[in-house]
Structures are given as structure tokens and as C-alpha cells.
Design an enzyme around this catalytic site. Sequence first.
Site, PDB file in Angstrom:
ATOM      1  NE  ARG A 229      -2.873  -3.876  -0.883  1.00  0.00           N
ATOM      2  CZ  ARG A 229      -2.520  -4.881  -0.021  1.00  0.00           C
ATOM      3  NH1 ARG A 229      -1.241  -4.676   0.264  1.00  0.00           N
ATOM      4  NH2 ARG A 229      -3.290  -5.316   0.877  1.00  0.00           N
TER       5      ARG A 229
ATOM      6  CG  HIS B 268      -6.171  -9.224   2.142  1.00  0.00           C
ATOM      7  ND1 HIS B 268      -6.516  -9.546   0.903  1.00  0.00           N
ATOM      8  CD2 HIS B 268      -6.105  -7.907   1.924  1.00  0.00           C
ATOM      9  CE1 HIS B 268      -6.736  -8.560   0.011  1.00  0.00           C
ATOM     10  NE2 HIS B 268      -6.159  -7.472   0.582  1.00  0.00           N
TER      11      HIS B 268
ATOM     12  CE  LYS C  66      -7.747  -1.154   5.571  1.00  0.00           C
ATOM     13  NZ  LYS C  66      -8.682  -1.276   4.314  1.00  0.00           N
TER      14      LYS C  66
ATOM     15  NE  ARG D 220      -3.533  -2.362   2.707  1.00  0.00           N
ATOM     16  CZ  ARG D 220      -3.441  -3.172   3.450  1.00  0.00           C
ATOM     17  NH1 ARG D 220      -2.038  -3.522   4.046  1.00  0.00           N
ATOM     18  NH2 ARG D 220      -4.206  -4.269   3.534  1.00  0.00           N
TER      19      ARG D 220
ATOM     20  CG  HIS E 271      -4.816   0.108  -3.567  1.00  0.00           C
ATOM     21  ND1 HIS E 271      -4.117   0.275  -2.498  1.00  0.00           N
ATOM     22  CD2 HIS E 271      -5.817  -0.714  -3.475  1.00  0.00           C
ATOM     23  CE1 HIS E 271      -4.572  -0.721  -1.522  1.00  0.00           C
ATOM     24  NE2 HIS E 271      -5.598  -1.428  -2.407  1.00  0.00           N
TER      25      HIS E 271
ATOM     26  CE1 TYR F 215      -6.472  -7.930  -6.075  1.00  0.00           C
ATOM     27  CE2 TYR F 215      -6.382  -9.225  -4.098  1.00  0.00           C
ATOM     28  CZ  TYR F 215      -6.557  -7.871  -4.859  1.00  0.00           C
ATOM     29  OH  TYR F 215      -6.257  -6.711  -4.153  1.00  0.00           O
TER      30      TYR F 215
END
Length: 381
Positions: free
Chosen positions: A331, A354, A264, A239, A328, A363
Amino acid sequence: MTIQILDRSIALKHLVIGGSRFIGIKFYPDKVIQAMIKSLPGIGWSNFFQMAVLPNNPTNLQEIFDRFKGVAWVNTQYFFLNRPVNHGEVNLSVDDFRKRKPKQGRRYCPEEFYLKLEIRKYSLNTARIYISMFENFMNYYSKEEDLMRLSEMEVKKYMQHLVNQGKSDSYLNQALNAIKFYYEVVKEMPNRFYDIERPIKREPLPKVLGKNEVLAMIKVTHNLKHRCIISLLYSAGLRRAELLNLIPADIESERMMIRVRGGKGGKDRYTLLGRQVLDDLRDYYKKAQPKQYLFEGANGGRYSPTSIMKIVRRAALKAGIAKRVTPHMLRHSFATHLLESGTDLRYIQVLLGHNSSRTTEIYTHVANTNLLGIKNPLDLD
């Protein structure tokens, strides 16, 4: 030993009635529960909330626990604060907001709002959003309006005002998060506004680049620092904030890994370090000799997010890519290309940081892994 299983339950909720705080007691019809609730001192009933209510104070709260112990399960998931604290290493300071010069007629966030953001170590970006959004909410009402007297209906009217202004779903969610942060975290009244609707969550597919497009962006970027930035965003799936937070020690060349600190949610993780990227990084480090962060501004300190965006867009234009490219997207492309090359989805989840595999599974909708084997009907013999 006999384990007692309670088949009765009550749920506690935060209510504000006439500007005063109350404990709402929600329960399903049951003669035993009803009789016990009626026996609580000072108990009342709210027709508006359709709940039994008691003044919110420690004595009444303890009385509820004492009365129902062994008789019914007291569900407090809507009552007690139960949100994880960000354990990131970077301490937040919102002094810049504290030191703002007051403008006549405008209200600013109270000190307790700032303190809670700092104590819980929210990211600076989240803090900025919450402060801005909550101040917009405060100033929607007159200066004399007591925020604690506002009901769900007032909050809904404000949200409707934003909808009428044409604000995006993301903006609406951020505004509601900021409002709930004040009442539920700062004022410690969790889920006070639990009945306020959010916009229907949309799930757009991530926008990705082809591998040749990414390689073209890297090839046309002759500035070494800029090339390292684009290469890292793609090859490590970083990120933008994670890239800006890197320090030289995070590049672990012996293990060919990159340590991502305070990602995150304040989580640390490791991701991949490419051989070509490492060679460029070594050349860049010798020439730039950054003092604190891996990528620094002209006067030192962390590189700006805006600069990263400009570098990526400039490279995309030079590479002849017509679509609007963001950091992004690199990524997203990292994850998609790994999936297309046969990397297990669970490993991609770890590399991206995640929490849930469901987030990573998106994805699978953009990867061409299973689609290439399908013959187009126009090409059928």
C-alpha cells in the site's frame, strides 16, 4: 438583531472523588463567575484538582446551565460524549468473548463493555485489542478493587508498569485507549483521564519497495489466487482488512474501479482497478467461484489475515527481496509510485482514504520525485 458575545467561560470536567462522581468546574479568576459559582447549592472545592466541584447528577448539571445562561459560555467539550460512531456495514459481535470459560481468579470485561463495542460498531480487530488490553488492566488490581474508585494516579502507575516491562509505544497507546474507552465511553465520563501522558509520537517513514521489486513478486507468484491478492494490495492501495472484506460486486469492471466498503473509520471509497489485475480476477473467479467474499478460505468464509501475510512474504523471498515485506508495504509503495509518476497528492489522499492531507504528505519524504534532479556531490565535475 443584536448578537451577544460572551467573554466569560467555564469548563466542565468529569471527576471522581472518594469513589463518587463529581462535576468539576474550571474557570479563570473573575468576580462575577466566582460569585455565581459560590451561589450554586452543594458547591465545594477540590484542592487536589484545583476546581470547584458539584455532585454529578442531572439536577446540578441543569442548574449550571440555567445559572450561566447569557452570562458565560459553558464549555462542555470535555464533558459530553462526542465521538463518531462507525457506520460500517458489518455488524460486530463479540459473542466469542462472552462465551469464554471463566478462569479462576481472572476478571473479564463487563457486559456493558461488550455492548458498547457492538452498538458503536467498532471493528473486530479494535474490539479484540480493547478487550485484551482492558482485561490486563483489570487483572493488574485485585478482584475486590472497584474500578470506579481508581484515580489518574493508579492509571499512571499501571502505565509505568507497562513501560518497565518494555512494552512498545504502540502497545502503551492501545492500553490507554482501552482504559479510556471504559471510563469515557462505557461509563460516559469523557476525558476523565485527560492529564495522562502518552508516549512521544514517533513518525517513522513508510517502508516502500521499488516498482521492479513489486513486479518481480507478482511474476514469481504462479498461484492465480495469490497473484490476484498481491496485485490488488499494490495496484489498488488496499489495507489487508479491506482486501479481505471485498465481495465480487465490489469489482466494477465497466468503470475500472473498486469499491472499498467499511474501510478505516467505517468509510467507503473507490480506488483504481488495473487492466491486468482485472484479467487475472476474471480467470480466478471462473475457477474459484467464491460464494460470498472475493477471497475465501478452503471451507468458505472470509480468507484469514495470516494467510495474506504468508502469501506476501513467500512472494518476496522467491523474488529475492532481502527486506521483510508486509502487505502494508505494498500500500505504501502504491502511494509512493503514484506520487513519483506525477499524480496529485490530493487524488492519492482520496484513493488511500485518508481523512487528512497531512497523513498523505508523509509519502513526499520517500518519493524520489524531487531528489533525482539533484546531482550527488561525488559526481560533480
